[in-house]
Enzyme design. Structure first.
Site, PDB file in Angstrom:
ATOM      1  CG  HIS A  29      -0.413   0.080   2.203  1.00 16.31           C
ATOM      2  ND1 HIS A  29       0.100   1.636   2.825  1.00 16.31           N
ATOM      3  CD2 HIS A  29      -0.193  -0.353   3.366  1.00 16.31           C
ATOM      4  CE1 HIS A  29       0.834   1.222   4.458  1.00 16.31           C
ATOM      5  NE2 HIS A  29       0.859   0.079   5.020  1.00 16.31           N
ATOM      6  CB  CYS A  30       1.107   4.256  -1.352  1.00 17.86           C
ATOM      7  SG  CYS A  30      -0.574   4.315  -2.400  1.00 17.86           S
ATOM      8  CG  MET A  31       1.236   8.897   1.558  1.00 15.61           C
ATOM      9  SD  MET A  31       1.789   8.442   3.187  1.00 15.61           S
ATOM     10  CE  MET A  31       0.792   9.734   4.017  1.00 15.61           C
ATOM     11  NE  ARG A  33      -3.866   6.497  -5.492  1.00 12.39           N
ATOM     12  CZ  ARG A  33      -4.333   6.878  -6.729  1.00 12.39           C
ATOM     13  NH1 ARG A  33      -3.679   5.799  -7.816  1.00 12.39           N
ATOM     14  NH2 ARG A  33      -3.658   8.070  -6.457  1.00 12.39           N
TER      15      ARG A  33
END
Length: 472
Positions: A29-31, A33
């Site tokens: 995951h990113c910030m 998503r």
């Protein structure tokens, strides 16, 4: 049996809609998503995912299924790992990966995606570090002679913050080596060694001395690597291939001694003579292009960037520009061409669009969506829900975005507003404008942000028509 938390139901439904745990090759995951790499993309129920409570948007991009869930992404990600009994960054086995590579073949697009993914996966984990860098710099700027002048730049209290910020910038190649080594599956300690030696004070002195410094008798270019990103990425990338080769040819009984030592023997001259200088000049070239465009076009450039920034953000097109401009910010301390729009004005523009959408919508569900997106951007600094839930599905929002972006961007360029440090991505993002001589940059940055929000809201109220109203 694992007990679900309040995010467990969302995680279970998302996992079910992507085709179950057996269809997941990798999840990270990113910030905002969840990013799934699936074995069979056709098994993903896209419509079902979009209707899942807690999911704000879904799209396939860069060969991954991206599920936008907002700021609760970390909790949902952990629940997915627990529910599916997956390990973090659970990778597909090498033989299957090779099969996939053969199927995909070679293309310019794949090279571009590879570069973008390398930057994303290497720099993404460092975002909290950049926020910390921004905050300590902001405190130093506020209490120091730049703004309030409470203490001198020679005082210990000022340097308590200033030194921390400078240390983060100086040793950035080492931090990048850590994250890149995990992405490329290289030995982290060897990667850190190869980048740390390039920052070693005696070596830096030798490079700049008369006669320079030689590696195995070959003169090394006098290049400064502090604060550089691309040299570290190139070094760790090639290191990963060297280690794979050595692990194949060195007997198991000698690997613990031979692999690390021989890797350093090979990589040190490559780093000092080839990869480091190439990375430095690539970064310098990108910097020259961005600065040249800004110097040539000025307010026109910032107006165009601000008008397009929501679309650049939504489609990921702006990511390579962002990384190039981030290098400028870290090396020079300020960036004018892209970061003010990408890091601050984009969110204020989106807030205006979301609030206008909520006011002009007739349907209660649409009003709730507008309010959710407004609050998400205002407090959480997350613009993706609005971009994918409001902007892209409604072409009538495009004109208000372009008008607002152009007006606020024009003001940015005319007043020569720069972005000085990373800060919160929500409404407090304006503290990124703290810097320069006096408080003029901060004040003008706040004015540009207010213009972005007010013009976006006014344009939505005047120009946007709800679909139901249009039908009637």
């Amino acid at each position: 049996m694992y007990k679900l938390s309040k995010y467990g139901d969302i995680a279970r439904q998302v996992l079910e809609k992507v085709g179950g745990k057996d269809n997941v090759r990798d999840v990270y995951h990113c910030m905002t998503r969840l990013r799934f790499q699936l074995r069979d993309d056709k098994k993903a129920d896209m419509d079902g995912l979009k209707e899942t409570k807690g999911v704000l948007g879904v799209q396939f991009k860069e060969e991954t299924l991206q599920v936008i869930v907002g700021t609760s992404v970390d909790e949902i990600y952990k629940e997915i790992l627990a529910c599916a009994k997956l390990e973090e960054h659970d990778k597909v086995d090498e033989c299957h990966e090779e099969d996939l590579e053969k199927e995909k073949g070679f293309s310019i697009r794949r090279i571009g995606l590879g570069i973008v993914n390398t930057f994303s996966n290497s720099m993404g984990p460092l975002v909290p570090l950049f926020v910390t860098l921004g905050m300590v710099n902001i405190v130093a700027a506020i209490i120091g002679p730049t703004m309030l002048n409470l203490v001198s730049d020679q005082s210990d209290i000022y340097n308590n913050f200033y030194y921390i910020g400078q240390a983060i910038i100086y040793f950035l190649p080492v931090f990048v080596a850590v994250t890149a080594s995990k992405y490329f599956k290289a030995n982290t300690f060897i990667a850190v060694t190869l980048t740390a030696v390039m920052l070693y004070p005696d070596l830096i002195t030798a490079l700049s001395a008369e006669g320079g410094f030689t590696v195995y008798g070959i003169a090394a270019p006098n290049v400064t690597y502090s604060g550089q990103i691309i040299p570290a990425l190139l070094i760790v990338w090639i290191q990963s291939y060297v280690e794979k080769l050595l692990n194949k040819i060195i007997p198991d009984s000698l690997k613990i001694i031979g692999v690390g030592f021989i890797t350093v023997l090979i990589m040190f001259p490559l780093s000092m003579l080839v990869l480091g200088p190439i990375g430095y000049y690539i970064g310098s070239g990108l910097t020259s292009v961005v600065l040249g465009l800004y110097n040539a076009a000025g307010p026109v450039e910032t107006a165009v960037v601000c008008a397009l920034i929501p679309f650049l953000t939504a489609f990921g097109i702006g990511r390579p520009i962002f990384f190039a401009c981030m290098s400028i910010l870290l090396s020079s301390g300020v960036e004018y061409a892209y970061m003010p729009a990408a890091m601050v004005l984009n969110n204020f523009l989106v807030m205006g669009i979301s609030l206008g959408y909520m006011i002009k919508s007739r349907h209660s569900g649409s009003k709730q969506l507008g309010l959710t997106c407004f609050v998400s951007t205002l407090l959480g600094g997350v613009s993706e829900p609005a971009l994918f839930g409001i902007v892209l599905p409604n072409s009538k929002t495009f004109l208000p975005i372009i008008i607002s972006g152009a007006v606020s961007g024009l003001y940015l360029g005319i007043m020569h507003v720069g972005y000085y440090q990373f800060g919160p991505s929500n409404i407090l993002g304006v503290i990124g404008f703290v810097g320069g001589s006096g408080s003029a940059n901060f004040i003008n940055g706040c004015i540009a942000s207010a213009i972005s929000f007010i013009v976006a809201l006014a344009a939505m109220l005047l120009l946007y028509k709800d679909k139901e109203t249009t039908k009637k």
